[in-house]
Design a protein around this motif. Structure first.
Motif, PDB file in Angstrom:
ATOM      1  N   ALA A  30       0.827  -1.204   0.000  1.00 56.38           N
ATOM      2  CA  ALA A  30       0.000   0.000   0.000  1.00 56.38           C
ATOM      3  C   ALA A  30       0.863   1.257   0.000  1.00 56.38           C
ATOM      4  O   ALA A  30       0.495   2.283  -0.576  1.00 56.38           O
ATOM      5  N   SER A  31       2.017   1.184   0.658  1.00 54.75           N
ATOM      6  CA  SER A  31       2.938   2.324   0.738  1.00 54.75           C
ATOM      7  C   SER A  31       4.354   1.818   0.488  1.00 54.75           C
ATOM      8  O   SER A  31       4.776   0.801   1.062  1.00 54.75           O
TER       9      SER A  31
ATOM     10  N   GLY B 152       1.109   4.646  -6.556  1.00 54.35           N
ATOM     11  CA  GLY B 152       0.990   5.979  -7.133  1.00 54.35           C
ATOM     12  C   GLY B 152      -0.149   6.806  -6.569  1.00 54.35           C
ATOM     13  O   GLY B 152      -0.200   8.023  -6.776  1.00 54.35           O
ATOM     14  N   GLY B 153      -1.070   6.167  -5.838  1.00 53.80           N
ATOM     15  CA  GLY B 153      -2.165   6.908  -5.223  1.00 53.80           C
ATOM     16  C   GLY B 153      -2.017   7.060  -3.727  1.00 53.80           C
ATOM     17  O   GLY B 153      -2.906   7.601  -3.063  1.00 53.80           O
ATOM     18  N   ASP B 154      -0.888   6.615  -3.175  1.00 55.47           N
ATOM     19  CA  ASP B 154      -0.635   6.726  -1.737  1.00 55.47           C
ATOM     20  C   ASP B 154       0.144   8.006  -1.456  1.00 55.47           C
ATOM     21  O   ASP B 154       1.239   8.196  -2.009  1.00 55.47           O
ATOM     22  N   PRO B 155      -0.358   8.906  -0.602  1.00 55.39           N
ATOM     23  CA  PRO B 155       0.310  10.199  -0.385  1.00 55.39           C
ATOM     24  C   PRO B 155       1.782  10.094   0.036  1.00 55.39           C
ATOM     25  O   PRO B 155       2.619  10.827  -0.493  1.00 55.39           O
TER      26      PRO B 155
ATOM     27  N   CYS C 245      -1.874   6.563 -11.118  1.00 52.43           N
ATOM     28  CA  CYS C 245      -2.746   5.847 -10.185  1.00 52.43           C
ATOM     29  C   CYS C 245      -4.114   5.661 -10.825  1.00 52.43           C
ATOM     30  O   CYS C 245      -4.373   6.152 -11.924  1.00 52.43           O
ATOM     31  N   SER C 246      -5.012   4.968 -10.141  1.00 52.86           N
ATOM     32  CA  SER C 246      -6.354   4.748 -10.677  1.00 52.86           C
ATOM     33  C   SER C 246      -7.079   6.092 -10.811  1.00 52.86           C
ATOM     34  O   SER C 246      -6.777   7.042 -10.081  1.00 52.86           O
ATOM     35  N   PRO C 247      -8.033   6.198 -11.736  1.00 55.32           N
ATOM     36  CA  PRO C 247      -8.693   7.486 -11.998  1.00 55.32           C
ATOM     37  C   PRO C 247      -9.220   8.197 -10.754  1.00 55.32           C
ATOM     38  O   PRO C 247      -9.049   9.413 -10.602  1.00 55.32           O
ATOM     39  N   PHE C 248      -9.855   7.464  -9.848  1.00 58.70           N
ATOM     40  CA  PHE C 248     -10.496   8.117  -8.710  1.00 58.70           C
ATOM     41  C   PHE C 248      -9.519   8.472  -7.586  1.00 58.70           C
ATOM     42  O   PHE C 248      -9.910   9.107  -6.600  1.00 58.70           O
ATOM     43  N   ARG C 249      -8.242   8.080  -7.745  1.00 60.56           N
ATOM     44  CA  ARG C 249      -7.223   8.487  -6.778  1.00 60.56           C
ATOM     45  C   ARG C 249      -6.372   9.646  -7.296  1.00 60.56           C
ATOM     46  O   ARG C 249      -5.479  10.120  -6.614  1.00 60.56           O
TER      47      ARG C 249
ATOM     48  N   PRO D  92      -7.116  12.860  -7.695  1.00 64.54           N
ATOM     49  CA  PRO D  92      -7.130  14.065  -6.845  1.00 64.54           C
ATOM     50  C   PRO D  92      -6.233  13.922  -5.598  1.00 64.54           C
ATOM     51  O   PRO D  92      -5.573  14.881  -5.196  1.00 64.54           O
ATOM     52  N   ILE D  93      -6.210  12.727  -5.003  1.00 64.67           N
ATOM     53  CA  ILE D  93      -5.363  12.486  -3.828  1.00 64.67           C
ATOM     54  C   ILE D  93      -3.896  12.618  -4.211  1.00 64.67           C
ATOM     55  O   ILE D  93      -3.102  13.254  -3.499  1.00 64.67           O
ATOM     56  N   ALA D  94      -3.526  12.018  -5.345  1.00 67.05           N
ATOM     57  CA  ALA D  94      -2.132  12.081  -5.799  1.00 67.05           C
ATOM     58  C   ALA D  94      -1.727  13.512  -6.153  1.00 67.05           C
ATOM     59  O   ALA D  94      -0.603  13.944  -5.852  1.00 67.05           O
ATOM     60  N   ARG D  95      -2.627  14.259  -6.768  1.00 68.08           N
ATOM     61  CA  ARG D  95      -2.326  15.654  -7.129  1.00 68.08           C
ATOM     62  C   ARG D  95      -2.085  16.490  -5.869  1.00 68.08           C
ATOM     63  O   ARG D  95      -1.164  17.316  -5.821  1.00 68.08           O
TER      64      ARG D  95
END
Length: 355
Positions: A267-268, A301-304, A320-324, A326-329
């Motif tokens: 996950a990280s 890629g979607g883990d802060p 990362c996946s599409p719905f992640r 915003p988190i990655a940005r």
């Protein structure tokens, strides 16, 4: 640092762009083979015992792939797309129950015994480390040729419809430079053929996924051919730690409680071990090719925390996946701000020491 998406369909790509993604960092082409009648053509290719038989089945798959890529290029509106060629082992595409095998035998007009024998031939004790990735393309170069042709014909069609396309072809599971050289030679030959046939020029780049330790450790050699690296941190974590992502659930929580690992490494990013291999690959890759493009396309890629680590070691993008997205940005922005603040405070700290 930019944020891309992992997307296999035009719809996924469009969603990600709406969330602010600036391209695709991983398009898994094998996912395209499972829709509708495509799986039957794929199975026909796997069951074929001759080159001619495989090429006939691949000819049925070509228009499907071409149309999918064209849809993705249109959805991206000029953003780049990193397209990974066939990666999973072939046995994943074949039916394993007797009922399914009988049904396929009727569809293809072959004996069920032939299907059963092929399933037996493709059985592996450890498929993750077996006949998959670039190994498929080296034994069956016609698969690589079909996929390259589908990408390039879609690029031409996009261009003629007024849409810019930026295909980045990624060869998976490379651990030896020669593996990449052999596959990329097919890609370049196919590009020349399509350009000649269509009388159309198009741009593209070629690279590899760094997902096994040998690929990271010999990155200076591999960068002689690869124009970009994309870290496949899912498999890089598995192969570095000798730990199966699918089977680690039985012991991972006790490991976290005992502080053997601080977080779930799937996950990280394990920054000390896996992260060190990434840094080695970056340093060696840039020695050979200073302008090499560097990204990550694993689920990390979607883990802060992983995104901030990728910023720290100098990647150009995460995916990362599409719905992640915003988190990655948000994590990428936080990392950039923290870096600027650190840079501003550094001169003040030096001035205080002098006093």
């Amino acid at each position: 640092m930019k944020v891309r998406t992992n997307a296999d369909t035009p719809e996924q790509a469009a969603n990600a762009v709406a969330f602010g993604a600036v391209g695709i960092g991983l398009c898994r082409t094998e996912h395209m083979f499972f829709e509708g009648d495509r799986i039957d053509a794929m199975r026909e290719m796997i069951l074929a015992s001759t080159l001619e038989g495989r090429e006939a089945a691949l000819a049925k798959l070509l228009p499907y792939q071409r149309d999918d890529f064209l849809g993705i290029f249109k959805a991206l509106k000029g953003f780049p797309a990193t397209i990974r060629f066939l990666d999973p082992p072939l046995h994943e595409f074949l039916p394993h129950t007797k009922e399914q095998q009988l049904d396929l035998a009727k569809k293809l007009g072959i004996s069920v015994e032939k299907i059963m024998n092929r399933v037996h031939e493709l059985h592996e004790f450890n498929p993750m480390l077996g006949f998959r990735g670039c190994r498929l393309g080296i034994k069956y170069p016609e698969i690589t040729e079909m996929q390259a042709r589908a990408v390039f014909e879609a690029a031409v069609a996009a261009q003629k419809s007024g849409v810019k396309s930026k295909p980045e072809i990624m060869i998976p599971l490379v651990g030896f430079k020669k593996e990449l050289d052999l596959q990329i030679a097919i890609v370049h030959e196919t590009a020349k053929a399509v350009q000649s046939e269509t009388k159309t020029k198009f741009a593209y780049s070629v690279g590899t996924m760094i997902e096994i330790p040998r690929g990271a450790l010999t990155a200076d050699e591999i960068a002689g051919t690869a124009e970009f690296f994309s870290f496949g941190t899912n498999d890089l974590t598995q192969t570095t730690m000798g730990m199966s992502r699918d089977d680690s659930g039985s012991f991972l929580q006790p490991y976290i409680e005992a502080e053997i690992v601080k977080k779930n490494p799937f996950a990280s990013i394990d920054q000390t071990g896996v992260g060190q291999l990434m840094e080695i690959a970056i340093e060696k890759g840039r020695k050979t090719r200073p302008d090499i493009k560097l990204g990550i396309c694993g689920e990390h890629g979607g883990d802060p925390d992983s995104v901030k680590f990728c910023h720290k070691i100098g990647l150009n993008y995460v995916s990362c996946s599409p719905f992640r997205v915003p988190i990655a940005r948000l994590a990428a922005a936080q990392a950039a701000i923290a870096e600027k603040r650190a840079a501003k405070s550094a001169p003040k700290a030096k001035a205080k020491k002098k006093k």
